[in-house]
Design a protein around this motif. Structure first.
Motif, PDB file in Angstrom:
ATOM      1  N   ALA A  62       0.689  -1.047   0.047  1.00 53.35           N
ATOM      2  CA  ALA A  62       0.175   0.419   0.027  1.00 53.35           C
ATOM      3  C   ALA A  62       0.404   1.297  -0.380  1.00 53.35           C
ATOM      4  CB  ALA A  62      -0.780   0.266   1.620  1.00 53.35           C
ATOM      5  N   ARG A  63       2.501   1.262   0.717  1.00 54.65           N
ATOM      6  CA  ARG A  63       2.979   2.690   0.655  1.00 54.65           C
ATOM      7  C   ARG A  63       3.942   2.556  -0.474  1.00 54.65           C
ATOM      8  NH1 ARG A  63       6.963   1.890   4.287  1.00 54.65           N
ATOM      9  NH2 ARG A  63       6.001   0.662   5.061  1.00 54.65           N
ATOM     10  N   SER A  64       4.233   1.893  -1.162  1.00 52.81           N
ATOM     11  CA  SER A  64       4.968   2.018  -2.061  1.00 52.81           C
ATOM     12  C   SER A  64       4.572   2.198  -3.617  1.00 52.81           C
ATOM     13  CB  SER A  64       6.163   0.750  -1.880  1.00 52.81           C
ATOM     14  OG  SER A  64       5.680   0.103  -1.961  1.00 52.81           O
ATOM     15  N   GLY A  65       3.168   1.171  -3.869  1.00 56.37           N
ATOM     16  CA  GLY A  65       2.256   1.046  -4.920  1.00 56.37           C
ATOM     17  C   GLY A  65       1.636   2.257  -5.200  1.00 56.37           C
ATOM     18  N   GLN A  66       2.100   3.145  -6.415  1.00 55.22           N
ATOM     19  CA  GLN A  66       0.961   3.925  -6.949  1.00 55.22           C
ATOM     20  C   GLN A  66       0.067   3.580  -7.355  1.00 55.22           C
ATOM     21  OE1 GLN A  66       3.570   5.688  -9.738  1.00 55.22           O
ATOM     22  NE2 GLN A  66       2.195   6.960 -11.102  1.00 55.22           N
ATOM     23  N   PHE A  67      -0.568   4.171  -7.016  1.00 55.30           N
ATOM     24  CA  PHE A  67      -2.498   3.640  -7.698  1.00 55.30           C
ATOM     25  C   PHE A  67      -2.913   4.452  -8.469  1.00 55.30           C
ATOM     26  CE2 PHE A  67      -7.239   3.970  -7.565  1.00 55.30           C
ATOM     27  CZ  PHE A  67      -7.762   2.737  -7.685  1.00 55.30           C
ATOM     28  N   LYS A  68      -3.344   3.666  -9.643  1.00 57.13           N
ATOM     29  CA  LYS A  68      -3.904   4.032 -11.017  1.00 57.13           C
ATOM     30  C   LYS A  68      -4.921   3.764 -11.475  1.00 57.13           C
ATOM     31  CE  LYS A  68      -1.644   5.624 -15.048  1.00 57.13           C
ATOM     32  NZ  LYS A  68      -0.468   5.218 -16.592  1.00 57.13           N
ATOM     33  N   SER A  71       9.704  -0.454 -15.701  1.00 54.62           N
ATOM     34  CA  SER A  71       9.954   0.317 -13.739  1.00 54.62           C
ATOM     35  C   SER A  71       9.133  -0.028 -12.821  1.00 54.62           C
ATOM     36  CB  SER A  71      10.391   1.473 -14.051  1.00 54.62           C
ATOM     37  OG  SER A  71       9.225   2.591 -14.584  1.00 54.62           O
ATOM     38  N   HIS A  72       7.952  -0.655 -13.647  1.00 54.22           N
ATOM     39  CA  HIS A  72       7.004  -1.336 -12.280  1.00 54.22           C
ATOM     40  C   HIS A  72       6.661  -1.689 -12.591  1.00 54.22           C
ATOM     41  CE1 HIS A  72       6.774   2.951 -10.831  1.00 54.22           C
ATOM     42  NE2 HIS A  72       7.337   3.426 -11.627  1.00 54.22           N
ATOM     43  N   MET A  73       6.023  -3.104 -12.002  1.00 55.07           N
ATOM     44  CA  MET A  73       5.047  -4.238 -12.023  1.00 55.07           C
ATOM     45  C   MET A  73       3.534  -3.886 -11.524  1.00 55.07           C
ATOM     46  SD  MET A  73       5.980  -6.876  -9.457  1.00 55.07           S
ATOM     47  CE  MET A  73       4.426  -8.109 -10.391  1.00 55.07           C
ATOM     48  N   PRO A  74       2.529  -4.575 -12.632  1.00 59.57           N
ATOM     49  CA  PRO A  74       1.113  -4.110 -12.127  1.00 59.57           C
ATOM     50  C   PRO A  74       0.516  -5.064 -11.499  1.00 59.57           C
ATOM     51  CG  PRO A  74       1.428  -4.721 -14.609  1.00 59.57           C
ATOM     52  CD  PRO A  74       2.537  -4.699 -13.063  1.00 59.57           C
ATOM     53  N   LEU A  75      -0.139  -4.379 -10.706  1.00 58.09           N
ATOM     54  CA  LEU A  75      -0.776  -5.538  -9.843  1.00 58.09           C
ATOM     55  C   LEU A  75      -2.338  -4.970  -9.870  1.00 58.09           C
ATOM     56  CD1 LEU A  75       0.564  -5.631  -5.935  1.00 58.09           C
ATOM     57  CD2 LEU A  75       0.217  -7.603  -8.249  1.00 58.09           C
TER      58      LEU A  75
END
Length: 212
Positions: free
Chosen positions: A22-28, A44-48
């Motif tokens: 929750a802290r390091s994830g960037q919501f989109k 650079s990121h992996m999506p959940l």
DNA sequence: ACATTAATTGTGT
DNA sequence: ACACAATTAATGT
């Protein structure tokens, strides 16, 4: 947004991991047709995926799109995983199939969490496995070229994702996704209709199998 | 409500 | 695969 992360992953991950996510994830949020990733782009990121669904595709030499698989909530992108140890560029296109919510995790965290949390390790490996075997199946039926099976599977998957039997789609759209021509889809669709597997009107396909 | 046009679907070669 | 016919949806008058 904390809440939705918890809802989706409470049963998979331990508290500590949840809060890190929750802290390091960037919501989109993305809407239908949005491009999340294109071939050649640096990863650079992996999506959940929290909600909605994404479509994962490659391109062949001619630049035609070939559908690999869909991702739904709880899934992550297996291709990203295979790229994360080395710094690699994407070999896939990812576009939003519908309005979706995703969480972008920096890939640095991947390795960290892989080592630290067994639940994370399992999650990623599991996801990787199931995508992989799905791709094998796709390739299999591609090699044997029985469009029948492929089309049926496609319609089933699609109905599953749409959470309903009614698909708003044209034969041409299907042909693109399946790397086939509109004409053969039309013919197969006609067969399926006669067999009572589907019903169709213009721009609409009802998958009869998927009805309560 | 009707005619015109465009897009989708069906079929024969 | 191509061309064309038939059908249906969208749009303007």
């Amino acid at each position: 947004m904390n809440t939705i992360v918890e809802e989706r992953f409470k049963y998979l991950f331990e508290e500590e991991l949840l809060s890190k996510i929750a802290r390091s994830g960037q919501f989109k949020t993305v809407s239908e047709g949005d491009l999340l990733m294109t071939i050649g782009q640096k990863i650079s990121h992996m999506p959940l995926i929290l909600s909605g669904s994404l479509k994962v595709m490659t391109e062949d030499e001619k630049g035609d799109d070939l559908l690999l698989y869909y991702l739904e909530w709880g899934d992550t992108c297996a291709m990203t995983f295979s790229c994360c140890s080395k710094k690699t560029v994407s070999s896939i296109n990812v576009i939003a199939e519908e309005k979706s919510e995703i969480l972008l995790i920096p890939i640095e965290n991947m390795e960290l969490w892989m080592a630290k949390f067994s639940s994370w390790r399992n999650f990623v490996l599991e996801s990787y496995n199931s995508r992989f075997s799905e791709m094998l199946k796709s390739i299999d039926s591609l090699a044997f070229d029985n469009m029948d099976q492929r089309l049926k599977k496609y319609l089933r998957d699609k109905a599953l994702i749409a959470r309903g039997a009614d698909l708003i789609i044209t034969h041409a759209d299907i042909a693109n996704d399946l790397h086939s021509s509109r004409v053969v889809i039309s013919r197969l669709m006609k067969k399926l209709e006669i067999e009572g597997i589907i019903k169709q009107r213009r721009n609409l396909v009802e998958v009869l199998e998927f009805k309560g």
